[in-house]
Motif scaffolding. Sequence first.
Motif, mmCIF file in Angstrom:
data_model
loop_
_atom_site.group_PDB
_atom_site.id
_atom_site.type_symbol
_atom_site.label_atom_id
_atom_site.label_comp_id
_atom_site.label_asym_id
_atom_site.label_seq_id
_atom_site.Cartn_x
_atom_site.Cartn_y
_atom_site.Cartn_z
ATOM 1 N N UNK A 114 0.801 -1.213 0.000
ATOM 2 C CA UNK A 114 0.000 0.000 0.000
ATOM 3 C C UNK A 114 0.842 1.274 0.000
ATOM 4 N N UNK A 115 2.094 1.156 0.366
ATOM 5 C CA UNK A 115 2.955 2.348 0.428
ATOM 6 C C UNK A 115 3.503 2.734 -0.945
ATOM 7 N N UNK A 116 3.366 1.846 -1.924
ATOM 8 C CA UNK A 116 3.928 2.118 -3.247
ATOM 9 C C UNK A 116 3.052 3.076 -4.051
ATOM 10 N N UNK A 117 3.707 4.027 -4.718
ATOM 11 C CA UNK A 117 3.089 4.874 -5.738
ATOM 12 C C UNK A 117 3.958 4.736 -6.980
ATOM 13 N N UNK A 118 3.432 4.086 -8.003
ATOM 14 C CA UNK A 118 4.237 3.795 -9.195
ATOM 15 C C UNK A 118 4.244 5.024 -10.102
ATOM 16 N N UNK A 119 4.983 6.044 -9.658
ATOM 17 C CA UNK A 119 5.061 7.306 -10.393
ATOM 18 C C UNK A 119 6.518 7.567 -10.745
ATOM 19 N N UNK A 120 6.781 7.735 -12.029
ATOM 20 C CA UNK A 120 8.133 7.975 -12.535
ATOM 21 C C UNK A 120 8.113 9.291 -13.308
ATOM 22 N N UNK A 121 8.417 10.403 -12.652
ATOM 23 C CA UNK A 121 8.178 11.726 -13.257
ATOM 24 C C UNK A 121 9.033 12.014 -14.488
ATOM 25 N N UNK A 122 8.362 12.528 -15.521
ATOM 26 C CA UNK A 122 9.020 13.070 -16.701
ATOM 27 C C UNK A 122 8.650 14.536 -16.830
ATOM 28 N N UNK A 123 8.859 15.097 -17.999
ATOM 29 C CA UNK A 123 8.610 16.523 -18.209
ATOM 30 C C UNK A 123 7.157 16.898 -17.937
#
Length: 280
Positions: free
Chosen positions: A236-245
């Motif tokens: 539950x602690x995971x946020x699958x966010x990989x920021x780009x522009x």
Amino acid sequence: MQLQQKIDQLFTQQQNDWEQLKVAVEQLNHVKVKEFNWGNELKIDVQFNSARIISASAKVDKSSIEKRPCFLCEENRPKVQSGISFLDKYIILVNPFPILPKHLTIPLHSHVPQRIRRKVGDMLTLAELLPDYIIFYNGPKCGASAPDHFHLQAGLKSPVLMTGENELRSCLIIESSSKQEVEDHFEDVYQYLHSRQPDEEEPLLNLIAFVENNKYMLHIFPRKAHRPKQFFEEGKRQLLISPGAIDMAGLIITAREEDFDKIKKEDIEDIYSQVSMSII
């Protein structure tokens, strides 16, 4: 015929010929978006787009890259995918996994690493020819899922994507009616950022370019990390966010509905604080 008209025709043709793209465009028209506000001046949109799971979770380490065929090289692209030549060295392609309306990918013909130096002029030329678009660049450690093959991307303008500096993350803004002046200033910024990260082949950064009110605009987002710690958490602690522009500009993409549902303002603040580099 103007380039923007040619691209409109390309979108129509590709959607007629390419069922996968047609479905993806239709899905984009119905993606979930929610808005977070910090006062009256600052807002961040979050989009749920399941089609981006491959890009968001892409393994971009050297070993993984070497083991897979480059999907931007002509011989590995879908046979149905066609494009438009640009500057005799790029091809403008419709992105089959769009996060923006009229999402384009613009790779070089040659297979060379994702490095922006000396290519900002190409970004600005494209922005000039596509006045309704933003042009963006993801560094090899800042959201590019193909760090081994140089490419730009583009999509239709929206206010959130043209947002400059705000209290959540850094953004250096270069604007001028002179393309050459923007290029020269970018080189100065590049050298400064390189001095902050001398061990990197390219300073960690994202770029967004567009033309507005007859001025070339270049937004530079300096980075200090590729992905936030939430990306590597479990359960539950995971946020699958990989920021780009696009994420740095203010449109955060979530590829899983569970992340879209549970993300909070505090998570957004924390993610930006982890990946954005202070320029003071």
